[in-house]
Each structure stands twice: as C-alpha cells, then as structure tokens.
Scaffold this active site. Structure first.
Site, PDB file in Angstrom:
ATOM      1  N   ASP A 134       0.824  -1.213   0.000  1.00 35.65           N
ATOM      2  CA  ASP A 134       0.000   0.000   0.000  1.00 35.65           C
ATOM      3  C   ASP A 134       0.858   1.264   0.000  1.00 35.65           C
ATOM      4  O   ASP A 134       0.359   2.356   0.313  1.00 35.65           O
ATOM      5  CB  ASP A 134      -0.909   0.021   1.239  1.00 35.65           C
ATOM      6  CG  ASP A 134      -2.275  -0.604   0.954  1.00 35.65           C
ATOM      7  OD1 ASP A 134      -2.467  -1.092  -0.172  1.00 35.65           O
ATOM      8  OD2 ASP A 134      -3.124  -0.623   1.860  1.00 35.65           O
ATOM      9  N   ASP A 194       3.479  -9.082   9.585  1.00 31.40           N
ATOM     10  CA  ASP A 194       3.705  -7.658   9.332  1.00 31.40           C
ATOM     11  C   ASP A 194       5.100  -7.461   8.757  1.00 31.40           C
ATOM     12  O   ASP A 194       5.947  -8.355   8.811  1.00 31.40           O
ATOM     13  CB  ASP A 194       3.545  -6.855  10.624  1.00 31.40           C
ATOM     14  CG  ASP A 194       2.085  -6.636  10.987  1.00 31.40           C
ATOM     15  OD1 ASP A 194       1.209  -6.931  10.148  1.00 31.40           O
ATOM     16  OD2 ASP A 194       1.804  -6.177  12.115  1.00 31.40           O
ATOM     17  N   ASP A 246       7.773  -6.037   9.620  1.00 26.52           N
ATOM     18  CA  ASP A 246       8.993  -6.132  10.430  1.00 26.52           C
ATOM     19  C   ASP A 246       9.155  -7.515  11.066  1.00 26.52           C
ATOM     20  O   ASP A 246      10.039  -7.702  11.905  1.00 26.52           O
ATOM     21  CB  ASP A 246       8.989  -5.065  11.528  1.00 26.52           C
ATOM     22  CG  ASP A 246       7.784  -5.182  12.448  1.00 26.52           C
ATOM     23  OD1 ASP A 246       6.678  -5.368  11.927  1.00 26.52           O
ATOM     24  OD2 ASP A 246       7.948  -5.073  13.679  1.00 26.52           O
ATOM     25  N   ASP A 257      -7.673  -7.268  13.603  1.00 26.25           N
ATOM     26  CA  ASP A 257      -7.268  -8.608  14.017  1.00 26.25           C
ATOM     27  C   ASP A 257      -8.109  -9.110  15.193  1.00 26.25           C
ATOM     28  O   ASP A 257      -8.585 -10.241  15.198  1.00 26.25           O
ATOM     29  CB  ASP A 257      -5.781  -8.619  14.373  1.00 26.25           C
ATOM     30  CG  ASP A 257      -5.358  -7.391  15.178  1.00 26.25           C
ATOM     31  OD1 ASP A 257      -6.247  -6.682  15.693  1.00 26.25           O
ATOM     32  OD2 ASP A 257      -4.143  -7.133  15.288  1.00 26.25           O
TER      33      ASP A 257
END
Length: 533
Positions: A136, A195, A197, A289
């Site tokens: 994105d 994610d 990281d 989530d």
C-alpha cells in the site's frame, strides 16, 4: 437607584479578604470543599478501589491458571492432536495443504527486504505455498524497490505475487481483504500473516500447520513475538516487560482455558474457511485482528497459542511511534467492545463461561478498567487526597493490591526485575495516553479511526536515524514538548510539595518520582535518540 454595597453582594466570610485574591480563593475552597469536593473525591476513591479489586482478581486468577498449566505440563501438543507432516508416496506434495503467506506493508523501506526474505525462506513444498506482498506504499520509489525485491525472489523460483491497489481504504484490513479476492487464493487452505517487520524462522509452517490439519475445530494458531531490539534503550525494555506478560500470561491463559484470545494481527496462521465463515476482514475499528478473532470465536472456533514458537519483530524505537501504537491498541479494543458487546451477549453458539471471559475479563477488565484505573487512581485521585486530607485511601488499595499486581506483571520478564520501578513510572505515564484513547474509543470521538503506521527502523537505518534525531532536537525542539505530560507532571509536583509541607502520609516520595517521569517524557527525553553500536 442607590448602588448596592459590596456587603450586600458578598458573604460575610469575604469581607475581610476582598482585597486579597489569595485569601479569597482560600475562602472559596473552604466553602466548596466539604459539600462538593470531599463527597466527589470519596466517590472517586470507592470507584477506583472497586476497579483495582477487579484488576487484582483478574491478575491473581491468571497467575493461578499459569501455575497449574506449568505444573500439569499442559501444552498445545498434549491438548490437541499434533503429528508432523510426512510425505505421501501416492499423493506426493498434494498431501500438503496449500498455504498463502500475506505480508501487508506501507512505505516499509527499512524492513521490506527482511520480511520478504524471511517469508520466501519458509520451509514448505514450493508448489504448495504462495507468498503475497500487499504493498500500500504511497512513495513511488519504495514501491519500485519492493516490486524489484519480489521480482528477484520470483527469478529464484519462489511463487511470489506483488499486489497493489489504487487506494488505502480500510488500511491493513482493506489490504488483507483485497488480497483474499485474487483467484489463486481460492486454492489455498490456510493463510499465514506477517507484518513488514516480522521474520519467521524457516520451520514456522511445519510447527503450526499440523494443528490445523489434525484439529478441524481450530481456526488460528498464534506464535509469540521475539523482539530483536529490546536492548536498544530503556523504553524498549519497558515495552518488552509489558508485552512479555501479554504473551506468557494473558494469551497462555486464554489458550489453555477458553481457547480464546485476541489475534495479534501477525505471526499467526488462519484456517481460510474459518476466516470466511466469520465474515472476513472488516475495517470498522483499528483492531481488525481482534475483531476477526471475536467474530470467529462467536461461531465456535478455537484458537491455539504456541509460546515456544517465537517470531522476530521490532519494537517502536521512538516515543512518537510508540505513542501512536498505544493509541491504536487502546482506542481500538474499547471501540470494538462498544460495537460487539450486545452481539456477544446474545450469541447462542458459545457457552456462558466463554461469554463472561470475552466480555468481562478480555474486554472490560483488561482493555478498559486496566487503563483507566492506572491513570485516574494513581495519577489523579491519590494525589488529590493530599489536598483533601478528609479523604483517606486504605493501605490495602494504596500499597498491597498495586504491589501484588506489579509483581505479577513482572513475571513475564524476569531479566528486567531490577527495572521494575522504572517500568511502574513509565507505565503510569503511558496510562495517560491509554486512558485518553480508551475514552475516545468508547465515545467514538474524533480520533477513533486514526491509523498511523508504526515507524520501523531496521538494522541498517539506526546509524542514520541517530544522526537525524540529534539534528531534529536542535531545529524542531517544539515538537519534543508534550503538554499533557507536562501539565500532569506539574500537578503531581504541586501535590508532592503540598504533602511535603503540610501532609502526614509521605506520598511526596512517590509524587516527586512520578512527576519527574512525566517531565522527562513531557520534555521529549524518552525515545528521542536511537542508540547504535
């Protein structure tokens, strides 16, 4: 008309002090203290003590459960069927379920290579896994870098898809939802989410997928986060202490008892049929989530937490990034509670115990009461009792309960026990933002849907960022000032001085230390300079 005299307008008590503002304020205080301030403060103390007891009972309950879990050696492998995936001579690789790995990212210049590389390095039959990078990014240069990285892995034979969209509607939830619409996803059985990281170990799928294959009632297998930069500075050590308790206690208890806990949004594997049955990804809150986990739980699905399955990740290294993250993590659950509490109460597919666990324990006590009582009681009400000695806080609520709660929280990170005092002071400071965010979520106020992506530095940027931070201090010092912290620090310091001069409770020792903590954060001396070796 004859001018009215001041005697006719002011009470008798004002007559001797009408020329002295300080004395007049003292008289006003004395006149409103007994009928107004004292009853309100006593009521506040009672409410805060009740919330403290709620939190205390919850902490003790979880501690007892954890003790039994450890003593009885209750592990997911003993509670559920688990067998390693093996080769099938007849079916070959078709015996393995098809796995989709999603990596949502947004302008992740510092870490995109780490996450994509770790996902592409997952051990699983190459024809039974699809890596999906959901980019994105709004920076064209970063977009090009991510696309080139995907192409580089594709040239090595990895089945990797680079997907973009022309808007950021729904933020992360929107990206994940769009990612599930692609035709190749229909052939997938499970989806692992990381994610940008996060760096899973190569055996991540071998340790999680068997639970889903052999236990059809399980919807989610959640791994634990391992922080690669926890020793970076004092702020990251404080974060580690808070999050370790979340994983080692809260999620372990949820997994061992009700088989429910909140999905962490990453480092987990979902059964796609369960995800779809629950309604898929929704962007009605900033905790998509947790929203998905609640909806799946209400349909009878079970979750598993694997405490020994650790996935490398990064903690926010700057106070600004951490503050935005905590706003989202506090506001989102409160807002989700507001939107789902009736739905949970009316649900007929789960038993009463699960409803109580989700509504009372998971949402009300942990996501609302815990934030509010920490700030209101310890940073507002207790200091106020210094100014109103008629109101007394009992020792059991002032010392014993918070001490036990603090020690139970410290269990998650034994190596940081010597930092416990710093953790208490820092958590009280952060409770200001968490309380504010909680009320925003409950009331659906202005920043309820604010989503600021947590800044990630990665290893390669730390030297550069440290230099930038030093220059920013000299040029934009105004950005370092946090007025709410400074105001709260001034209030605590005033109460401390008053207690030192006129009080008998010795609260001033705590009040001075806590005010210093607020001042340090308020003047921007926490999470500003990123150290590097």
């Amino acid at each position: 008309m004859e001018r009215l005299s001041s005697t006719a307008l002011l009470p008798d008590a004002f007559q001797g002090a009408r020329d002295d503002i300080t004395q007049q304020m003292g008289v006003v205080w004395d006149q409103i203290k007994a009928p107004v301030i004292v009853p309100l403060l006593r009521l506040s103390v009672i409410v805060c003590l009740a919330m403290s007891v709620m939190l205390f009972v919850e902490k003790v309950y979880m501690a007892i459960v954890i003790v039994f879990v450890k003593l009885l050696h209750r592990r997911p492998e003993t509670q559920y069927k688990w067998e390693p995936m093996g080769d099938d001579a007849e079916l070959g690789n078709a015996a393995y379920p098809m796995v989709l790995v999603q990596i949502p990212m947004y302008n992740e210049k510092e870490v995109y290579q780490l996450s994509i590389g770790a996902a592409c390095g997952l051990s699983w039959p190459s024809d039974r896994i699809i890596i999906q990078v959901l980019d994105d990014s709004t920076d064209p240069a970063i977009k090009e870098l991510v696309q080139l990285e995907c192409q580089r892995w594709a040239s090595k034979g990895v089945n990797i898809k680079y997907e973009i969209r022309d808007n950021r509607n729904g933020y992360k939830a929107g990206a994940l939802k769009e990612g599930m619409k692609h035709s190749y996803v229909k052939m997938c059985d499970h989806v692992a989410i990381f994610d940008a990281d996060f760096q899973p170990e190569p055996d991540f799928l071998w340790r999680t997928i068997p639970f889903l294959v052999h236990n059809p009632q399980i919807a989610l297998v959640q791994g634990r986060w391992k922080f690669v930069n926890s020793d970076e500075c004092l702020m990251t050590r404080m974060q580690e202490m808070s999050l370790d308790y979340h994983f080692t206690v809260e999620q372990e208890v949820g997994s061992s008892t009700c088989a429910f806990f909140g999905f962490n949004g990453t480092a987990g594997v979902w059964r796609i049929s369960a995800l779809n049955e629950a309604g898929g990804w929704k962007d009605r809150t900033t905790v998509e989530d947790m929203d998905l986990a609640v909806r799946a739980s209400l349909r009878g699905w079970k979750f598993i937490f694997l405490g020994d399955l650790k996935v490398k990740s990064e903690l926010p290294s700057t106070f600004k990034a951490y503050r935005y993250q905590q706003h989202r993590w506090s506001c989102g659950p409160a807002n989700l509670f507001r939107k789902t509490v009736l739905e949970i109460a009316k649900n007929k597919k789960v038993n009463l115990w699960t409803k109580i666990h989700v509504i009372y324990s998971f949402f009300f006590v942990r996501k609302i009461v815990a934030h509010i009582v920490t700030f209101i009681f310890y940073c507002v009400v207790i200091p106020a009792t210094v100014l109103v000695p008629e109101v007394v806080v009992p020792n059991w609520g002032l010392v014993y309960i918070p001490s036990i709660i603090t020690l139970l929280n410290a269990v998650g990170t034994p190596r940081s026990l010597h930092l416990l005092v710093f953790w208490i002071l820092f958590e009280n400071v952060m409770s200001l933002h968490r309380t504010k965010a909680t009320f925003i979520g409950l009331l659906e106020a202005g920043r309820v849907n604010e989503w600021v992506v947590t800044e990630k530095l990665g290893d390669i940027m730390k030297t550069k960022v440290a230099g930038k931070a030093a220059r920013k201090f000299r040029i934009n010092i105004g950005e370092r000032l946090h007025l709410l912290e400074l105001f709260t620090g001034a209030y605590l310091f005033f109460c401390g001085c008053f207690d030192l001069l006129f009080g008998k409770n010795y609260y001033f020792m705590y009040l001075f230390f806590q005010s210093i903590a607020f001042f340090i954060v308020g003047f921007g001396y926490v999470g500003t300079f990123v150290p590097h070796s």
